[in-house]
Design a protein around this motif. Structure first.
Motif, PDB file in Angstrom:
ATOM      1  N   TYR A  35       0.835  -1.196   0.000  1.00  0.00           N
ATOM      2  CA  TYR A  35       0.000   0.000   0.000  1.00  0.00           C
ATOM      3  C   TYR A  35       0.865   1.240   0.000  1.00  0.00           C
ATOM      4  CZ  TYR A  35       0.840   0.988   4.986  1.00  0.00           C
ATOM      5  OH  TYR A  35       1.418   1.302   6.186  1.00  0.00           O
ATOM      6  N   SER A  36       0.229   2.332  -0.420  1.00  0.00           N
ATOM      7  CA  SER A  36       0.907   3.623  -0.386  1.00  0.00           C
ATOM      8  C   SER A  36      -0.084   4.690   0.065  1.00  0.00           C
ATOM      9  CB  SER A  36       1.501   3.924  -1.762  1.00  0.00           C
ATOM     10  OG  SER A  36       2.033   5.210  -1.799  1.00  0.00           O
ATOM     11  N   CYS A  37      -0.939   5.180  -0.862  1.00  0.00           N
ATOM     12  CA  CYS A  37      -1.765   6.360  -0.549  1.00  0.00           C
ATOM     13  C   CYS A  37      -2.922   6.075   0.392  1.00  0.00           C
ATOM     14  CB  CYS A  37      -2.301   6.961  -1.844  1.00  0.00           C
ATOM     15  SG  CYS A  37      -3.558   5.931  -2.658  1.00  0.00           S
ATOM     16  N   ARG A  38      -3.465   4.899   0.371  1.00  0.00           N
ATOM     17  CA  ARG A  38      -4.652   4.497   1.140  1.00  0.00           C
ATOM     18  C   ARG A  38      -5.898   5.307   0.785  1.00  0.00           C
ATOM     19  NH1 ARG A  38      -3.276   3.641   7.359  1.00  0.00           N
ATOM     20  NH2 ARG A  38      -2.355   5.673   7.164  1.00  0.00           N
ATOM     21  N   ASN A  39      -5.910   5.976  -0.345  1.00  0.00           N
ATOM     22  CA  ASN A  39      -7.115   6.728  -0.697  1.00  0.00           C
ATOM     23  C   ASN A  39      -7.552   6.498  -2.150  1.00  0.00           C
ATOM     24  OD1 ASN A  39      -5.438   8.400  -2.271  1.00  0.00           O
ATOM     25  ND2 ASN A  39      -4.953   9.628  -0.479  1.00  0.00           N
ATOM     26  N   GLY A  40      -7.079   5.420  -2.761  1.00  0.00           N
ATOM     27  CA  GLY A  40      -7.595   5.070  -4.087  1.00  0.00           C
ATOM     28  C   GLY A  40      -6.984   5.840  -5.235  1.00  0.00           C
ATOM     29  N   THR A  41      -5.788   6.376  -5.054  1.00  0.00           N
ATOM     30  CA  THR A  41      -5.213   7.165  -6.150  1.00  0.00           C
ATOM     31  C   THR A  41      -3.932   6.578  -6.734  1.00  0.00           C
ATOM     32  OG1 THR A  41      -4.124   8.573  -4.526  1.00  0.00           O
ATOM     33  CG2 THR A  41      -6.176   9.374  -5.427  1.00  0.00           C
ATOM     34  N   CYS A  42      -3.365   5.517  -6.160  1.00  0.00           N
ATOM     35  CA  CYS A  42      -2.035   5.118  -6.640  1.00  0.00           C
ATOM     36  C   CYS A  42      -1.963   3.713  -7.236  1.00  0.00           C
ATOM     37  CB  CYS A  42      -1.012   5.234  -5.515  1.00  0.00           C
ATOM     38  SG  CYS A  42      -1.066   3.896  -4.307  1.00  0.00           S
ATOM     39  N   SER A  43      -2.861   2.838  -6.898  1.00  0.00           N
ATOM     40  CA  SER A  43      -2.963   1.445  -7.370  1.00  0.00           C
ATOM     41  C   SER A  43      -1.920   0.492  -6.778  1.00  0.00           C
ATOM     42  CB  SER A  43      -2.961   1.348  -8.901  1.00  0.00           C
ATOM     43  OG  SER A  43      -1.672   1.311  -9.436  1.00  0.00           O
ATOM     44  N   THR A  44      -1.130   0.960  -5.800  1.00  0.00           N
ATOM     45  CA  THR A  44      -0.150   0.064  -5.174  1.00  0.00           C
ATOM     46  C   THR A  44      -0.839  -1.135  -4.515  1.00  0.00           C
ATOM     47  OG1 THR A  44       1.284   1.942  -4.769  1.00  0.00           O
ATOM     48  CG2 THR A  44       1.741  -0.030  -3.478  1.00  0.00           C
ATOM     49  N   CYS A  45      -2.069  -0.937  -4.017  1.00  0.00           N
ATOM     50  CA  CYS A  45      -2.752  -1.993  -3.255  1.00  0.00           C
ATOM     51  C   CYS A  45      -3.576  -2.918  -4.160  1.00  0.00           C
ATOM     52  CB  CYS A  45      -3.661  -1.359  -2.209  1.00  0.00           C
ATOM     53  SG  CYS A  45      -4.997  -0.419  -2.975  1.00  0.00           S
ATOM     54  N   ARG A  46      -3.344  -2.841  -5.450  1.00  0.00           N
ATOM     55  CA  ARG A  46      -4.101  -3.671  -6.401  1.00  0.00           C
ATOM     56  C   ARG A  46      -4.012  -5.146  -5.997  1.00  0.00           C
ATOM     57  NH1 ARG A  46      -2.023  -6.328 -10.892  1.00  0.00           N
ATOM     58  NH2 ARG A  46      -3.185  -6.210 -12.848  1.00  0.00           N
ATOM     59  N   THR A  74      -8.984  -5.262  -8.007  1.00  0.00           N
ATOM     60  CA  THR A  74      -9.580  -4.095  -7.380  1.00  0.00           C
ATOM     61  C   THR A  74      -8.532  -3.440  -6.482  1.00  0.00           C
ATOM     62  OG1 THR A  74     -11.579  -3.323  -6.246  1.00  0.00           O
ATOM     63  CG2 THR A  74     -10.498  -5.286  -5.338  1.00  0.00           C
ATOM     64  N   LEU A  75      -8.916  -2.349  -5.844  1.00  0.00           N
ATOM     65  CA  LEU A  75      -7.999  -1.669  -4.920  1.00  0.00           C
ATOM     66  C   LEU A  75      -8.374  -2.080  -3.506  1.00  0.00           C
ATOM     67  CD1 LEU A  75      -7.941   1.896  -6.536  1.00  0.00           C
ATOM     68  CD2 LEU A  75      -6.351   0.000  -6.893  1.00  0.00           C
ATOM     69  N   LEU A  76      -7.465  -2.726  -2.820  1.00  0.00           N
ATOM     70  CA  LEU A  76      -7.800  -3.278  -1.507  1.00  0.00           C
ATOM     71  C   LEU A  76      -7.945  -2.190  -0.448  1.00  0.00           C
ATOM     72  CD1 LEU A  76      -5.552  -6.480  -1.589  1.00  0.00           C
ATOM     73  CD2 LEU A  76      -7.977  -6.249  -2.180  1.00  0.00           C
TER      74      LEU A  76
HETATM   75 FE1  FES Z   1      -3.028   3.720  -3.171  1.00  0.00          FE
HETATM   76 FE2  FES Z   1      -4.791   1.830  -2.522  1.00  0.00          FE
HETATM   77  S1  FES Z   1      -2.956   2.307  -1.491  1.00  0.00           S
HETATM   78  S2  FES Z   1      -4.777   3.065  -4.295  1.00  0.00           S
END
Ligand code: FES
Length: 347
Positions: A35-46, A74-76
């Protein structure tokens, strides 16, 4: 009533409460997913939901490609289960002595690095160690509940101090204060509250050559990683591409040049997109990820660590994987998301 999340291939389970995201529930259970942003903007949590029902929220359709969505990706950090679910996601192994904590910090110094970049040195409480992996970030916690994220620009806390690189975003809640604007300019000795370390952006044990990619202050966590490698005597082959609009945006280019002298297997490639005649820029021009594409016909044997603006990170992820054969799981990224990025996702 809570639901069960089963994670493959790790074979681990945890409970998710109604309305809780899969990522938040995993972190609460002590399991770290990327994870990175935790707000749905980066896709790291795909990640991929293999079975079960869930509310994906609006973010995935804006970030993930239609083919990914069709396969259940999806984005977790956004997905909220409405039944037991089975997901496929990589588990991140983190050293056991890295513990996420909230703590007060004191602003020790504010030092300009460029016209629009300031280095903040934070004094941490001396009673507790603040251990992190180079590349991770912390969040400032403000009284109104808002948070702002910044990566540590150092490999470790020294004398209980860490440094952050903050770029001025005019109108920004925090950066206006850092740059002396508004009613409450930030100054030395001010007390702030933080939570950290956070994120899964750090070097993995892997012998493949490393490609570091940064834009603007995305340099900060990559500086931390490279300085960590220098401290450990890790001399894997590595190259850093650092992009900015003007040469002055590469505010510690001298430092990156100096790394080349210390480390024969390291190369630094500065890239400038909008040099003016007075800059007398004689180096590489254009977008930083396109400079990589021009230089590397094949990235299948590399690992990539990218940090900077979300558009740069996503373009690099897409083009390196689809055009240069980079295995998607070897693209590690941290995107600097702004309030505007968040607003776009939530609109
Ligand atoms: Fe960045 Fe989910 S942590 S989109």
């Amino acid at each position: 009533m809570s639901f069960k999340v089963s994670v493959q291939p790790a074979g681990r389970d945890f409970a998710v409460e109604p309305g809780q995201t899969i990522l938040d529930a995993a972190l609460a259970a002590g399991m770290i997913l990327p994870y990175s942003c935790r707000n749905g903007t980066c896709s790291t949590c795909r990640g991929r939901v293999v079975s079960g029902s869930f509310d994906a929220g609006p973010a995935p359709a804006r970030i993930l490609e239609p083919g990914d969505l069709a396969q259940g990706y999806t984005l977790l950090c956004q997905a909220r289960p409405s039944s037991d679910v089975v997901i496929e996601a990589d588990e991140v192994r983190m050293s056991g002595d890295i513990v996420v904590r909230k703590m007060p910090v004191r602003v020790q110094a504010l030092a300009p690095l460029a016209a629009d970049v300031v280095e903040i040195t934070l004094q941490l409480p001396s009673a507790e160690a603040f251990r992190f992996q180079p590349g991770q970030y912390l969040e400032f916690l403000f009284k109104d509940g808002r948070r702002r994220s910044y990566s540590m620009a150092c490999a470790q806390a020294q004398d209980h101090r860490v440094q952050l690189h903050v770029r001025h975003m005019p109108g920004g809640l925090f950066t206006d204060r850092v740059f002396g604007r508004g009613d409450e300019p930030l100054k030395a000795r001010d007390i702030l509250r933080i939570e950290g370390p956070l994120g899964s952006f750090f070097l993995r044990d892997d012998e493949r050559p490393i490609l570091f990619l940064a834009s603007g202050t995305g340099f900060a966590p990559i500086k931390a990683m490279i300085e960590g490698m220098l401290m450990r005597g890790d001399r894997r082959s590595a190259v850093l591409y650092w992009g900015g609009r003007r040469p002055s945006d590469l505010y510690q280019a001298d430092l990156a040049q100096a790394w080349q002298a210390q480390w024969p297997g390291f190369r630094f490639v500065p890239v400038v997109s909008d040099a003016l005649p007075e800059d007398a820029w004689a180096g590489r021009s254009g977008w930083v990820h396109q400079a990589v594409l021009a230089d590397f016909p094949d990235l299948s044997g590399h690992q990539v660590y990218a940090c900077g603006a979300p558009a740069m990170v996503e373009a690099a992820r897409h083009d390196f994987v689809h055009q240069r054969g980079l295995p998607s799981q070897l693209f590690y990224a941290d995107a600097f998301t702004s309030e505007a990025d968040r607003a776009e996702v939530q609109a």
